[in-house]
Scaffold this motif. Structure first.
Motif, PDB file in Angstrom:
ATOM      1  N   HIS A  99       0.856  -1.183   0.000  1.00 13.91           N
ATOM      2  CA  HIS A  99       0.000   0.000   0.000  1.00 13.91           C
ATOM      3  C   HIS A  99       0.894   1.234   0.000  1.00 13.91           C
ATOM      4  N   PHE A 100       0.294   2.405  -0.165  1.00 17.11           N
ATOM      5  CA  PHE A 100       1.065   3.641  -0.100  1.00 17.11           C
ATOM      6  C   PHE A 100       1.787   3.719   1.243  1.00 17.11           C
ATOM      7  N   GLY A 101       3.048   4.122   1.204  1.00 14.84           N
ATOM      8  CA  GLY A 101       3.881   4.228   2.401  1.00 14.84           C
ATOM      9  C   GLY A 101       4.705   2.991   2.687  1.00 14.84           C
ATOM     10  N   ASP A 102       4.339   1.851   2.096  1.00 17.28           N
ATOM     11  CA  ASP A 102       5.046   0.600   2.380  1.00 17.28           C
ATOM     12  C   ASP A 102       6.473   0.580   1.854  1.00 17.28           C
ATOM     13  N   PHE A 103       6.774   1.356   0.821  1.00 15.35           N
ATOM     14  CA  PHE A 103       8.127   1.402   0.277  1.00 15.35           C
ATOM     15  C   PHE A 103       8.929   2.558   0.875  1.00 15.35           C
ATOM     16  N   ALA A 104       8.422   3.141   1.948  1.00 13.21           N
ATOM     17  CA  ALA A 104       9.059   4.248   2.667  1.00 13.21           C
ATOM     18  C   ALA A 104       9.146   5.517   1.832  1.00 13.21           C
ATOM     19  N   GLU A 105       8.234   5.642   0.850  1.00 17.70           N
ATOM     20  CA  GLU A 105       8.200   6.870   0.042  1.00 17.70           C
ATOM     21  C   GLU A 105       7.450   7.960   0.799  1.00 17.70           C
ATOM     22  N   ASN A 106       7.922   9.191   0.660  1.00 18.82           N
ATOM     23  CA  ASN A 106       7.233  10.327   1.278  1.00 18.82           C
ATOM     24  C   ASN A 106       6.042  10.775   0.459  1.00 18.82           C
ATOM     25  N   VAL A 107       6.201  10.822  -0.862  1.00 12.69           N
ATOM     26  CA  VAL A 107       5.147  11.324  -1.732  1.00 12.69           C
ATOM     27  C   VAL A 107       4.952  10.343  -2.886  1.00 12.69           C
ATOM     28  N   ALA A 108       3.730   9.855  -3.034  1.00 10.33           N
ATOM     29  CA  ALA A 108       3.368   9.033  -4.192  1.00 10.33           C
ATOM     30  C   ALA A 108       2.514   9.892  -5.107  1.00 10.33           C
ATOM     31  N   THR A 109       2.792   9.788  -6.397  1.00 11.66           N
ATOM     32  CA  THR A 109       2.102  10.619  -7.383  1.00 11.66           C
ATOM     33  C   THR A 109       1.517   9.756  -8.487  1.00 11.66           C
ATOM     34  N   GLU A 110       0.560  10.326  -9.195  1.00 12.99           N
ATOM     35  CA  GLU A 110       0.059   9.752 -10.444  1.00 12.99           C
ATOM     36  C   GLU A 110       0.484  10.679 -11.563  1.00 12.99           C
ATOM     37  N   GLY A 111       0.816  10.097 -12.718  1.00 12.72           N
ATOM     38  CA  GLY A 111       1.035  10.900 -13.910  1.00 12.72           C
ATOM     39  C   GLY A 111       2.455  11.305 -14.212  1.00 12.72           C
ATOM     40  N   ILE A 112       3.424  10.899 -13.389  1.00 10.93           N
ATOM     41  CA  ILE A 112       4.821  11.240 -13.668  1.00 10.93           C
ATOM     42  C   ILE A 112       5.662   9.969 -13.603  1.00 10.93           C
ATOM     43  N   ASP A 113       6.456   9.737 -14.638  1.00  7.50           N
ATOM     44  CA  ASP A 113       7.372   8.602 -14.697  1.00  7.50           C
ATOM     45  C   ASP A 113       8.688   9.053 -14.056  1.00  7.50           C
ATOM     46  N   TRP A 114       8.816   8.914 -12.754  1.00  8.50           N
ATOM     47  CA  TRP A 114       9.950   9.481 -12.021  1.00  8.50           C
ATOM     48  C   TRP A 114      11.309   9.026 -12.515  1.00  8.50           C
ATOM     49  N   PRO A 115      11.526   7.737 -12.838  1.00 13.81           N
ATOM     50  CA  PRO A 115      12.866   7.355 -13.300  1.00 13.81           C
ATOM     51  C   PRO A 115      13.281   8.043 -14.602  1.00 13.81           C
ATOM     52  N   ALA A 116      12.334   8.568 -15.361  1.00 15.12           N
ATOM     53  CA  ALA A 116      12.642   9.266 -16.617  1.00 15.12           C
ATOM     54  C   ALA A 116      12.939  10.747 -16.399  1.00 15.12           C
ATOM     55  N   VAL A 117      12.779  11.244 -15.175  1.00 16.11           N
ATOM     56  CA  VAL A 117      13.025  12.654 -14.869  1.00 16.11           C
ATOM     57  C   VAL A 117      14.514  12.834 -14.571  1.00 16.11           C
TER      58      VAL A 117
END
Length: 156
Positions: free
Chosen positions: A70-88
């Protein structure tokens, strides 16, 4: 879901924890402090990985593979929709909500050992799909806030 070709997305989850290596607790809003990170979070501090971001789409793919995450399980602070983060690109500035500005400082991370998250969830996608940043301008963020890519180079 938003199209990431427009350079925008939205916040779907915000999470924090008091200790490193544990699942984070979801909240509806949080304060990001310039030069520090998410207020109260164990990963905040005067370094280059003050805040972590992860695409909700990656969490969905992990669920599709059978992981109970679920959200938060990977220790991420902010989960988003619509952005491919590894491509940024590193150096890209990101606006969250009306005030907060983050500079992307790292794509993925190297895990020398399998962390508590890996053992709890069965996999950890942060090393492959997460990004990290430092907070340039602080303020409050909320679930539902817009996320916009501002530039590909620091200082633009």
């Amino acid at each position: 879901m938003m199209d990431n070709t427009s350079g925008g997305g939205r916040v779907v989850s915000i999470a924090w924890s008091e200790r490193k290596g544990e699942r984070k607790t979801r909240v509806e809003r949080a304060v990001l402090v310039a030069g520090h990170g998410l207020e109260g979070d164990a990963h905040a501090g005067p370094w280059h990985r003050q805040v972590s971001l992860l695409a909700a789409e990656g969490i969905s793919r992990a669920r599709e593979r059978g992981l109970d995450v679920h959200f938060g399980d990977f220790a991420e602070n902010v989960a988003t929709e619509g952005i491919d983060w590894p491509a940024v690109a590193v150096g890209t500035r990101v606006r969250i909500g009306a005030e907060v500005e983050i500079e992307i400082t790292q794509i993925g991370k190297r895990c020398h050992t399998r962390c508590a998250i890996y053992h709890m969830a069965g996999d950890c996608i942060m090393p492959r799909e997460g990004v990290f940043g430092r907070v340039l301008r602080g303020g409050e963020i909320r679930v539902g806030d817009a996320v916009r890519l501002l530039s590909g180079e620091a200082g633009e």
